[in-house]
Design an enzyme around this catalytic site. Sequence first.
Site, mmCIF file in Angstrom:
data_model
loop_
_atom_site.group_PDB
_atom_site.id
_atom_site.type_symbol
_atom_site.label_atom_id
_atom_site.label_comp_id
_atom_site.label_asym_id
_atom_site.label_seq_id
_atom_site.Cartn_x
_atom_site.Cartn_y
_atom_site.Cartn_z
ATOM 1 N N ASP A 32 2.424 0.976 -4.137
ATOM 2 C CA ASP A 32 2.868 1.850 -5.232
ATOM 3 C C ASP A 32 2.961 1.096 -6.567
ATOM 4 O OD1 ASP A 32 3.346 3.665 -3.085
ATOM 5 O OD2 ASP A 32 5.411 2.968 -2.900
ATOM 6 N N GLU A 240 2.668 13.688 -4.747
ATOM 7 C CA GLU A 240 3.592 12.613 -5.146
ATOM 8 C C GLU A 240 2.860 11.674 -6.101
ATOM 9 O OE1 GLU A 240 4.654 10.702 -1.434
ATOM 10 O OE2 GLU A 240 2.647 9.870 -1.161
HETATM 11 O O1 FUB Z 1 6.244 3.792 -0.724
HETATM 12 C C1 FUB Z 1 6.933 4.906 -0.247
HETATM 13 C C2 FUB Z 1 6.250 6.159 -0.639
HETATM 14 O O2 FUB Z 1 4.927 6.177 -0.129
HETATM 15 C C3 FUB Z 1 6.058 6.334 -2.119
HETATM 16 O O3 FUB Z 1 7.227 6.644 -2.804
HETATM 17 C C4 FUB Z 1 5.000 7.357 -2.116
HETATM 18 O O4 FUB Z 1 4.391 7.576 -3.340
HETATM 19 C C5 FUB Z 1 4.063 6.811 -1.062
HETATM 20 O O5 FUB Z 1 3.193 5.847 -1.585
#
Ligand code: FUB
Length: 339
Positions: A32, A240
């Site tokens: 991320d 997301e």
């Molecule tokens: O790293 C945890 C979660 O996985 C992140 O917050 C999301 O965007 C996904 O990459």
Amino acid sequence: EQQQATQEQEAPKEESKKPISKPLVSHIYTADPSAHVFNDRIYIYPSHDIESNTAEDDEGGHFDMKDYRILSMDSIGGEVTEHGVALDIKDVPWAKRQMWAPDAAFKDGTYYLYFPVKDKQDIFRIGVATSTKPEGPFKAEKEPIKGSYSMDPAVFKDDDGTYYMYFGGIWGGQLQRWSGDNTYNPEAKNRTPEELAVLPRIAKLDASMKAFAEAPKEIKLVDESGNIFYEKDNDKRFFEAAWVHKYKGKYYFSYSTGDTHNICYAIGDNPYGPFTYKGIVLKPVQGWTNHHSIVEFKGKWYLFYHDTELSGKTHLRNVKVTELKYNEDGTIQTIEPYQ
Ligand code: FUB
């Protein structure tokens, strides 16, 4: 209720093909990546993936991260420094578990680290921590940002000096539990294919950088005809990993489509949108998740992203970088992560 695929399920494999770029570090797992240029140096604010042996569940419980480590480098391809623990979950009084994707901003001599973590009630909130140095260590505020919820904060500074936080993520990120007027329903289920898709959120930050200046608003992410996507449009709708950057006066909102594993983007005329869908920035990577940032450095544009090249496990990822190119009309050339 829509059947939710487990997040451990891998995206389509590209095993026979070679990755286009290498992990930036291999001594720890990172994911991320939110990249920023501070003091002519690239700073990367990633999640710090660990093997905590927490059982996998449909809400991403196995992404059980406990601290943040910041990376930096003075050039693309240059030596990468890992700066040690920047913020530990035990130093965040309201936090219970799962330090997910963070971001950072700088204003008036202070660096701000924005981070999502579940509170003692297991509800994702967004916290803020400060430091005089971009790499930390950071000191967390005693409470999460008032009115914050869900995860994956991304803070964008506009040319007029206004800062906006984009945030939200569905399924394990809990955004489906929050209505457009910011009320919480713990019983809310994932949307069915025939329902409208859940929309990402924006809130302007106030002068303190530690509070919202306004109640979070939904961001309209629309197709070329101006229609909001349905949940069944899961190859285009928001899941997301919001990120916003500006290019030639336009606002580019990019994000992950989650269960279809693309990083897509949409373009708008102001920070609040609406943003009109334009296409794919990054095709699926190894591993279930796809999460990125886009930043300009010394006249070139770069995409920071992750895959699971080092571990082969979805929850143990490694950050990477590759150049991003625009077409004459401002559209982005799609990146194939394996060739
Ligand atoms: O790293 C945890 C979660 O996985 C992140 O917050 C999301 O965007 C996904 O990459």
